[in-house]
Write a protein that holds these residues in place. Structure first.
Motif, PDB file in Angstrom:
ATOM      1  N   TYR A   1       0.758  -1.257  -0.047  1.00 12.47           N
ATOM      2  CA  TYR A   1      -0.079   0.210  -0.029  1.00 12.47           C
ATOM      3  C   TYR A   1       0.898   1.357  -0.137  1.00 12.47           C
ATOM      4  N   LEU A   2       1.917   1.176   0.719  1.00 11.32           N
ATOM      5  CA  LEU A   2       2.691   2.495   0.970  1.00 11.32           C
ATOM      6  C   LEU A   2       3.523   2.657  -0.230  1.00 11.32           C
ATOM      7  N   THR A   3       3.894   1.646  -1.126  1.00 15.35           N
ATOM      8  CA  THR A   3       4.615   1.450  -2.328  1.00 15.35           C
ATOM      9  C   THR A   3       3.897   2.413  -3.309  1.00 15.35           C
ATOM     10  N   LYS A   4       2.531   1.805  -3.375  1.00 14.30           N
ATOM     11  CA  LYS A   4       1.543   2.285  -4.509  1.00 14.30           C
ATOM     12  C   LYS A   4       1.271   3.928  -4.031  1.00 14.30           C
ATOM     13  N   LEU A   5       1.244   4.158  -2.644  1.00 15.98           N
ATOM     14  CA  LEU A   5       0.784   5.446  -2.517  1.00 15.98           C
ATOM     15  C   LEU A   5       2.111   6.447  -2.856  1.00 15.98           C
ATOM     16  N   LYS A   6       2.962   6.178  -2.496  1.00 15.28           N
ATOM     17  CA  LYS A   6       4.372   6.995  -2.872  1.00 15.28           C
ATOM     18  C   LYS A   6       4.435   6.998  -4.602  1.00 15.28           C
ATOM     19  N   GLN A   7       4.305   5.909  -4.897  1.00 13.18           N
ATOM     20  CA  GLN A   7       4.121   5.902  -6.595  1.00 13.18           C
ATOM     21  C   GLN A   7       3.290   7.041  -7.272  1.00 13.18           C
ATOM     22  N   ILE A   8       2.143   7.018  -6.709  1.00 13.70           N
ATOM     23  CA  ILE A   8       0.876   7.842  -7.143  1.00 13.70           C
ATOM     24  C   ILE A   8       1.515   9.480  -6.809  1.00 13.70           C
ATOM     25  N   LEU A   9       2.129   9.654  -5.413  1.00 11.96           N
ATOM     26  CA  LEU A   9       2.515  11.058  -5.216  1.00 11.96           C
ATOM     27  C   LEU A   9       3.578  11.504  -6.113  1.00 11.96           C
ATOM     28  N   THR A  10       4.429  10.559  -6.271  1.00 11.06           N
ATOM     29  CA  THR A  10       5.631  11.154  -7.339  1.00 11.06           C
ATOM     30  C   THR A  10       5.238  11.149  -8.867  1.00 11.06           C
ATOM     31  N   TYR A  11       4.312  10.343  -9.233  1.00 10.29           N
ATOM     32  CA  TYR A  11       3.626  10.423 -10.668  1.00 10.29           C
ATOM     33  C   TYR A  11       3.004  11.873 -10.658  1.00 10.29           C
TER      34      TYR A  11
ATOM     35  N   ASN B   1      11.381   5.390   9.254  1.00 10.94           N
ATOM     36  CA  ASN B   1      11.810   6.166   8.364  1.00 10.94           C
ATOM     37  C   ASN B   1      12.181   5.441   6.961  1.00 10.94           C
ATOM     38  N   SER B   2      11.498   4.164   6.724  1.00  5.50           N
ATOM     39  CA  SER B   2      11.613   3.578   5.530  1.00  5.50           C
ATOM     40  C   SER B   2      10.449   2.382   5.509  1.00  5.50           C
ATOM     41  N   PHE B   3       9.940   2.164   4.257  1.00  8.53           N
ATOM     42  CA  PHE B   3       8.955   1.163   3.988  1.00  8.53           C
ATOM     43  C   PHE B   3       9.347  -0.246   4.792  1.00  8.53           C
TER      44      PHE B   3
END
Length: 483
Positions: A170-180, A219-221
Motif C-alpha cells: 500500500y505504501l509503495t503504491k501511495l508513494k508511486q502515485i504521489l511522485t507520478y 523512516n523507510s517502508f
C-alpha cells in the motif's frame, strides 16, 4: 504470526507537498537551508498575524484525491488542533477535522498470489507541519522552525490492511502515485513522507476490533514492515499470556528492532478541535475540480497496462519500467529511436538500472541519454555491431554520453560480416586447436563454446555471431564427411 489471530492495521501517511512556499505564508519550503531562516511572523505564530491559504496546496490535495478515487467535497473547513510541543510555536496546528477536502477513496494493491485488494481511504486532509526538535547536540534540545508551516496532506486509510506485507504494498503504491503526480518527492529520509501505523489484533472470525496502539518513527517502508511484525507479535504474546493491550503511542527503534512506549494515546477530544476562525471555508467548484482533473498525468496502473498492450511487454517488465514516472519516460524516449520494444526494456532493466543502483543515482542523473541508447540498440539490430561490442560502447558512453555511431567510427568497431574473412579466421582457429577438434568430434559438445570464444577473440568481438556459428557448423560437417 499465530494463526489464531489476525492483524488489523490502518495507516496515516503525511506527505509534504512540493510547493515553493508554505501553506499560510510566503516563506520558502526549501530543505537544507540554515536553521530558522525560512521563517516569518505568520509561521512563527506572532500575535495579530493572519494566515492566507496557498491555492497550490488545494490543487495538489484535490489532484491526490482524484488519483485515489476519493469524493472531493465542495466545501471543507480548517480546524485548530491544540497540543503543546516546543516545535509548535502557536501551540496549535491548523489542520482539517470534521470536514476534510477528500473522503471515501481507495487504492488497489496486488498481492504476491496475484489477487487484488482495495485499501479504502477514509480521508485526505490539508494541514501545516510542525518544526523540528534536535536532541543530539549536547545537553540542550535545539529547535529549527524552518519546517513549520510547510504544507502537508494526511492520507488516512481505513483499517483494511491485515499484514505487514499489505502495508508495504500500500505504501509503495501511495508513494508511486504521489511522485507520478509530482506533488511530493517521497523522500522518507528527509521527512517529506512519514507514516504512522495503528495496529490491533483479534481472534480470526471476530468482528470487534482489539485495543490499538500507534507506532511512529519509521523512516523507510521496510522499517514499517519490521515495526508492524514486531508489534503484532508483541500484542499476540500479551493476549496469549492473559494480559491486556494498553492503548499507547510507541516509537520504533530501527537499530534495536524494538518499539518502546512514548505516551498513552490521545483521543480526538484531547486536542480540543474547533473551527479555525481566521480562514474561510475552502470551496472547490465543479469547474475548478475539472480544471485540476485536466492536469492529471497518466497514472502508474494505466501506464503499466498500456506498456503491456502497446509494446507487448511481459507484466514483469511493465511493472519495473513504470515503477517511476521518470523511468517510464526514459523508456519511451528510447522508443522514439528504435521500435525494438523488448530490447529497449532489457537494456533499461539490466544495464541502466544496474548502474543506477550501484552509483545510487536517479534516472535523471544517468549519463546516457535515452536517444543515444536507442541508437545503440539500432546499431545491433542493423548488424553494424555485435551485442558484445555494444557492451563496450555502453561503457564508453557512460563516461562521455557520446553518440554510439561516433564511438564505432573512432574505434573501428564495425561488425565483420564478410564471410570470406570470417571463414579464414575459423580455419585458423581449427588448425591451432586440433585436440579440441577431436574432442568435439568424439561427442564433447561443450567444446563448441571454446571455439566461439577463440574466434571472437581473434576478431576482437567484431565477428557477426550468427555467421560464425553457421561457418563453424559447416566446417565440422565437412570434417565429418571427409572421415
Amino acid at each position: 504470526m499465530n494463526d489464531k489471530y489476525e492483524a488489523v492495521i490502518g495507516l496515516e501517511v503525511h506527505a509534504q507537498l512540493l510547493t515553493e512556499t508554505k501553506i499560510f505564508c510566503g516563506c520558502s519550503t526549501k530543505f537544507g537551508n540554515a536553521p530558522n531562516t525560512n521563517v516569518c511572523p505568520v509561521c512563527l505564530g506572532h500575535p495579530g498575524v493572519l494566515p492566507v491559504l496557498n491555492k497550490k496546496v488545494v490543487e495538489f490535495s484535490v489532484l491526490m484525491g482524484l488519483a485515489t478515487n476519493c469524493k472531493i467535497n465542495e466545501k471543507s473547513i480548517f480546524a485548530r488542533k491544540h497540543y503543546f510541543y516546543p516545535d509548535l510555536p502557536k501551540n496549535f496546528q491548523i489542520s482539517q477535522y470534521e470536514e476534510p477536502i477528500c473522503e471515501n477513496g481507495f487504492i488497489p494493491i496486488e498481492l504476491k498470489d496475484g489477487s487484488k485488494k482495495n485499501i479504502r481511504i477514509k480521508r485526505i486532509h490539508m494541514e501545516e507541519d510542525a518544526g523540528k526538535s534536535i536532541h543530539d547536540q549536547g545537553d540542550n534540545t535545539l529547535i529549527d522552525l524552518n519546517r513549520t508551516g510547510t504544507p502537508l496532506i494526511e492520507i488516512v486509510s481505513e483499517p483494511d490492511i491485515n499484514s505487514p506485507e499489505e502495508a508495504y504494498l500500500y505504501l509503495t503504491k501511495l508513494k508511486q502515485i504521489l511522485t507520478y503526480l509530482n506533488i511530493c518527492d517521497g523522500n522518507m529520509e528527509e521527512g517529506s513522507l512519514r507514516c504512522d501505523a495503528n495496529v490491533s489484533v483479534r481472534l480470526k472470525g471476530e468482528t470487534k476490533l482489539g485495543t490499538k496502539t500507534e507506532v511512529k518513527n519509521m523512516n523507510s517502508f521496510r522499517n514499517v514492515e519490521k515495526a508492524l511484525e514486531y508489534e503484532i507479535e508483541r500484542q499476540i504474546d500479551l493476549l496469549e499470556d492473559g494480559k491486556e493491550v494498553i492503548q499507547q503511542t510507541l516509537l520504533w527503534d530501527a537499530d534495536a528492532n524494538i518499539a518502546y512506549p512514548m505516551r498513552t494515546k490521545e483521543e480526538a477530544h484531547d486536542y480540543r478541535y474547533f473551527p479555525e476562525p481566521d480562514l474561510m471555508p475552502v470551496v472547490v467548484t465543479e469547474e475548478w475540480k475539472n480544471e485540476i482533473l485536466s492536469k492529471m498525468p497518466e497514472l502508474p496502473d494505466a501506464k503499466k497496462e498500456r506498456f503491456i498492450n502497446q509494446y507487448n511487454l511481459p507484466k514483469y517488465d511493465a511493472e519495473i519500467l513504470t515503477s517511476s514516472r521518470e523511468l517510464a519516460d526514459y523508456y519511451e524516449k528510447i522508443l522514439s529511436v528504435t521500435k525494438d520494444y523488448k530490447a529497449a526494456s532489457n537494456w533499461v532493466m539490466t544495464e541502466v538500472l544496474k548502474v543506477i543502483n550501484e552509483e545510487k543515482i536517479s534516472i535523471n542523473e544517468f549519463p546516457i541519454s535515452a536517444e543515444n541508447l536507442g541508437k545503440l540498440i539500432e546499431l545491433i539490430n542493423k548488424n553494424i555491431i555485435s551485442g558484445k561490442i555494444a557492451k563496450e560502447i555502453f561503457s564508453e558512453m557512460l563516461k562521455s554520453n557520446k553518440d554510439p555511431e561516433e564511438i564505432v567510427k573512432e574505434k573501428n568497431l564495425i561488425q565483420i560480416t564478410d564471410t570470406t574473412e570470417i571463414e579464414s579466421i575459423v580455419d585458423k582457429v581449427l588448425m591451432q586447436n586440433q585436440k579440441q577438434v577431436e574432442e568435439y568430434l568424439s561427442g564433447k559438445e561443450k567444446v563448441w563454446g571454446f571455439f566461439i570464444g577463440q574466434i571472437m577473440r581473434e576478431t576482437k568481438g567484431k565477428a557477426n555471431p550468427q555467421i560464425v556459428n553457421d561457418i563453424l557448423k559447416n566446417k565440422f560437417e565437412m570434417i565429418k564427411d571427409s572421415k
